[in-house]
Design a protein around this motif. Sequence first.
Motif, mmCIF file in Angstrom:
data_model
loop_
_atom_site.group_PDB
_atom_site.id
_atom_site.type_symbol
_atom_site.label_atom_id
_atom_site.label_comp_id
_atom_site.label_asym_id
_atom_site.label_seq_id
_atom_site.Cartn_x
_atom_site.Cartn_y
_atom_site.Cartn_z
ATOM 1 N N SER A 60 -2.185 9.907 -9.676
ATOM 2 C CA SER A 60 -3.532 10.481 -9.616
ATOM 3 C C SER A 60 -4.064 10.561 -8.191
ATOM 4 O O SER A 60 -5.180 11.034 -7.973
ATOM 5 N N ASP A 61 -3.278 10.089 -7.216
ATOM 6 C CA ASP A 61 -3.734 10.005 -5.825
ATOM 7 C C ASP A 61 -5.033 9.209 -5.733
ATOM 8 O O ASP A 61 -5.931 9.526 -4.949
ATOM 9 N N GLY A 87 0.828 -1.203 0.000
ATOM 10 C CA GLY A 87 0.000 0.000 0.000
ATOM 11 C C GLY A 87 0.863 1.254 0.000
ATOM 12 O O GLY A 87 0.555 2.255 -0.656
ATOM 13 N N VAL A 88 1.969 1.200 0.759
ATOM 14 C CA VAL A 88 2.936 2.304 0.747
ATOM 15 C C VAL A 88 3.478 2.495 -0.664
ATOM 16 O O VAL A 88 3.546 3.618 -1.191
ATOM 17 N N ALA A 89 3.862 1.394 -1.306
ATOM 18 C CA ALA A 89 4.395 1.469 -2.668
ATOM 19 C C ALA A 89 3.354 2.030 -3.635
ATOM 20 O O ALA A 89 3.672 2.844 -4.511
ATOM 21 N N ALA A 90 2.103 1.604 -3.478
ATOM 22 C CA ALA A 90 1.041 2.068 -4.374
ATOM 23 C C ALA A 90 0.849 3.570 -4.268
ATOM 24 O O ALA A 90 0.729 4.280 -5.286
ATOM 25 N N ALA A 91 0.803 4.081 -3.052
ATOM 26 C CA ALA A 91 0.591 5.516 -2.855
ATOM 27 C C ALA A 91 1.753 6.325 -3.410
ATOM 28 O O ALA A 91 1.559 7.413 -3.978
ATOM 29 N N ALA A 134 -1.293 2.824 2.321
ATOM 30 C CA ALA A 134 -1.418 3.938 1.383
ATOM 31 C C ALA A 134 -1.676 5.249 2.118
ATOM 32 O O ALA A 134 -1.080 6.290 1.806
ATOM 33 N N ARG A 135 -2.532 5.206 3.132
ATOM 34 C CA ARG A 135 -2.884 6.432 3.866
ATOM 35 C C ARG A 135 -1.744 6.904 4.767
ATOM 36 O O ARG A 135 -1.732 8.064 5.170
ATOM 37 N N SER A 136 -0.795 6.006 5.065
ATOM 38 C CA SER A 136 0.370 6.454 5.828
ATOM 39 C C SER A 136 1.250 7.372 4.985
ATOM 40 O O SER A 136 2.031 8.163 5.523
ATOM 41 N N VAL A 137 1.116 7.262 3.668
ATOM 42 C CA VAL A 137 1.857 8.117 2.743
ATOM 43 C C VAL A 137 1.054 9.359 2.388
ATOM 44 O O VAL A 137 1.567 10.474 2.349
ATOM 45 N N ASP A 138 -0.236 9.151 2.126
ATOM 46 C CA ASP A 138 -1.121 10.247 1.694
ATOM 47 C C ASP A 138 -2.476 10.050 2.366
ATOM 48 O O ASP A 138 -3.257 9.185 1.957
#
Length: 345
Positions: free
Chosen positions: A163-164, A154-158, A188-192
């Motif tokens: 396109s966020d 998820g980190v990698a995806a973000a 993902a939310r830990s990044v954005d």
Amino acid sequence: MRQRIVAFVLTAAVAVLYGCAAEPVTVSTSGMTALGRETIHVGIAYDSAGRGDNSFNDMAAAGLDRAKKELLIDATEVTAQAETDEGRSASLRELVKAGSNPVIAVGFLYAGAVGTVSKENPDTLFAIIDDASVTADNVVSLLFAEQEGSYLVGVAAAMASRSDHIGFVGGVQVPLIEKFEAGYAAGARSVDSDIRIDTRYLTRPPDFSGFGSPEKGKAAAADLLGSGADVIYSAAGGSGSGSFEAVRAKPGAWAIGVDSDQYLTAPAAIQPRILTSMLKRVDNAVFQEIQAYIKGDRTGGVKQYDLKVDGVGYATSNAAVKKYEPRLERARFAILSGAVKVPTS
């Protein structure tokens, strides 16, 4: 004299493997002798996709293949005879009849069958992957912290998304697959914290066809891509290959695989589009369970495979993920230290 020398070498090799004194052993041409007394014949029952799914089943098969090579065991492999408890029970009984012990069931769908057949065969050890509902002295549950590995991808995806907006494709909406989704979203939310995450499940119980329908996987991923997502993580077994096809048709989009390093098994045209994969080391669990049985660990219980024991992780075969590794490693250590508690739902 030559036969005596060979026998001595084999005896010494077994002694080294098990850390015991060199004693006379009987080496059978049909498999490894555990502690010098018996031949180990392992049975493994795959789910309906069987070997060749480049995912969950193949990881289990890799562990079995390693055991054949390194532990010299024999094995019988079957695939679920039907998508019912009766069909799965018949597959397990087939393995018991073939003399298999232990018997390994690949997937939570075998829970009912393991519960039934383990009672019928109290002297046989059964191991089931992804289920802990069967509690018996001769049943071992092999569980994974899928949410932790999913957090990392998820980190990698973000980080890779332009396109966020990212997507998740789940094979069947059950608590197990929701663990993948929860970890992915948290990572993902830990990044954005504002990233948009859309989810599509292919089927819901009692329909489990979502694990083996590439067409449904492709349609779901195409829908997500059409709505603006540019990274798609699929936790859908054999349906994931369809998701990869959809990503290939969308310029600039990324796919994230699951269970095995799917970059290594994808067609050449798709390979560059697989950013990483969430590794679920079913191969290690299968191998270690067989090894434990040989060493004399033959009791029921629960064994957990998490980030601490490399039970889950992320793949780095595609060089495209390398630039995200420093952030991924920080996330990994945050989980290992306890600073981050990854949700499961």
